[in-house]
Motif scaffolding. Structure first.
Motif, PDB file in Angstrom:
ATOM      1  N   ASP A  14       0.824  -1.206   0.000  1.00 41.72           N
ATOM      2  CA  ASP A  14       0.000   0.000   0.000  1.00 41.72           C
ATOM      3  C   ASP A  14       0.860   1.259   0.000  1.00 41.72           C
ATOM      4  OD1 ASP A  14      -2.365  -1.454  -0.054  1.00 41.72           O
ATOM      5  OD2 ASP A  14      -2.557  -1.467   2.131  1.00 41.72           O
ATOM      6  N   ALA A  15       1.953   1.243   0.723  1.00 38.11           N
ATOM      7  CA  ALA A  15       2.861   2.400   0.755  1.00 38.11           C
ATOM      8  C   ALA A  15       3.495   2.613  -0.619  1.00 38.11           C
ATOM      9  CB  ALA A  15       3.934   2.213   1.817  1.00 38.11           C
ATOM     10  N   VAL A  16       3.808   1.532  -1.310  1.00 35.12           N
ATOM     11  CA  VAL A  16       4.373   1.648  -2.667  1.00 35.12           C
ATOM     12  C   VAL A  16       3.334   2.249  -3.601  1.00 35.12           C
ATOM     13  CG1 VAL A  16       5.286   0.357  -4.641  1.00 35.12           C
ATOM     14  CG2 VAL A  16       6.011  -0.222  -2.314  1.00 35.12           C
ATOM     15  N   PHE A  17       2.086   1.809  -3.490  1.00 37.26           N
ATOM     16  CA  PHE A  17       1.019   2.366  -4.317  1.00 37.26           C
ATOM     17  C   PHE A  17       0.858   3.859  -4.051  1.00 37.26           C
ATOM     18  CE2 PHE A  17      -3.423   3.525  -5.016  1.00 37.26           C
ATOM     19  CZ  PHE A  17      -3.551   3.209  -6.355  1.00 37.26           C
ATOM     20  N   VAL A  18       0.856   4.243  -2.781  1.00 38.68           N
ATOM     21  CA  VAL A  18       0.726   5.659  -2.424  1.00 38.68           C
ATOM     22  C   VAL A  18       1.888   6.459  -3.013  1.00 38.68           C
ATOM     23  CG1 VAL A  18       0.794   7.282  -0.471  1.00 38.68           C
ATOM     24  CG2 VAL A  18      -0.694   5.269  -0.374  1.00 38.68           C
ATOM     25  N   ALA A  19       3.098   5.922  -2.951  1.00 38.95           N
ATOM     26  CA  ALA A  19       4.265   6.614  -3.506  1.00 38.95           C
ATOM     27  C   ALA A  19       4.141   6.771  -5.018  1.00 38.95           C
ATOM     28  CB  ALA A  19       5.550   5.859  -3.147  1.00 38.95           C
ATOM     29  N   HIS A  24       2.924  10.846  -9.495  1.00 37.04           N
ATOM     30  CA  HIS A  24       2.183  11.313 -10.665  1.00 37.04           C
ATOM     31  C   HIS A  24       1.410  12.608 -10.406  1.00 37.04           C
ATOM     32  CE1 HIS A  24       2.750   7.975 -13.529  1.00 37.04           C
ATOM     33  NE2 HIS A  24       2.983   7.283 -12.437  1.00 37.04           N
ATOM     34  N   ARG A  25       1.294  12.976  -9.141  1.00 32.75           N
ATOM     35  CA  ARG A  25       0.510  14.162  -8.795  1.00 32.75           C
ATOM     36  C   ARG A  25       1.070  15.396  -9.495  1.00 32.75           C
ATOM     37  NH1 ARG A  25       0.424  13.531  -3.489  1.00 32.75           N
ATOM     38  NH2 ARG A  25      -1.365  12.167  -3.709  1.00 32.75           N
TER      39      ARG A  25
END
Length: 78
Positions: A14-19, A24-25
């Protein structure tokens, strides 16, 4: 052909997904595609094994075209 290791190996996926989302933001669609391409090439270089990379490419391409389960949208990458 080399067997591709698809077992979960990330301690905190989940932390990798958030990163990844955060990276991309505020990017334009073109910048986002360039980020993805740069990340793929960096990770491919890190792996350094053409057979493993070919297996990963084939698995990713197959995942795009095949449904993976009722709870997931069609084409979700494993």
């Amino acid at each position: 052909m080399v067997a591709l290791d698809t077992r979960p190996r990330l301690g905190d996926p989940d932390a990798v997904f958030v990163a990844l989302v955060a990276a991309h933001r505020d990017l334009s669609p073109e910048e986002s595609r360039r980020l993805d391409a740069a990340l793929v090439l960096l990770l491919a270089n890190h792996i350094g094994d053409a057979e493993v990379l070919q297996a990963a490419i084939a698995a990713a391409r197959a995942a795009i075209r095949a449904p993976t389960g009722a709870a997931e949208p069609e084409g979700t990458v494993p």
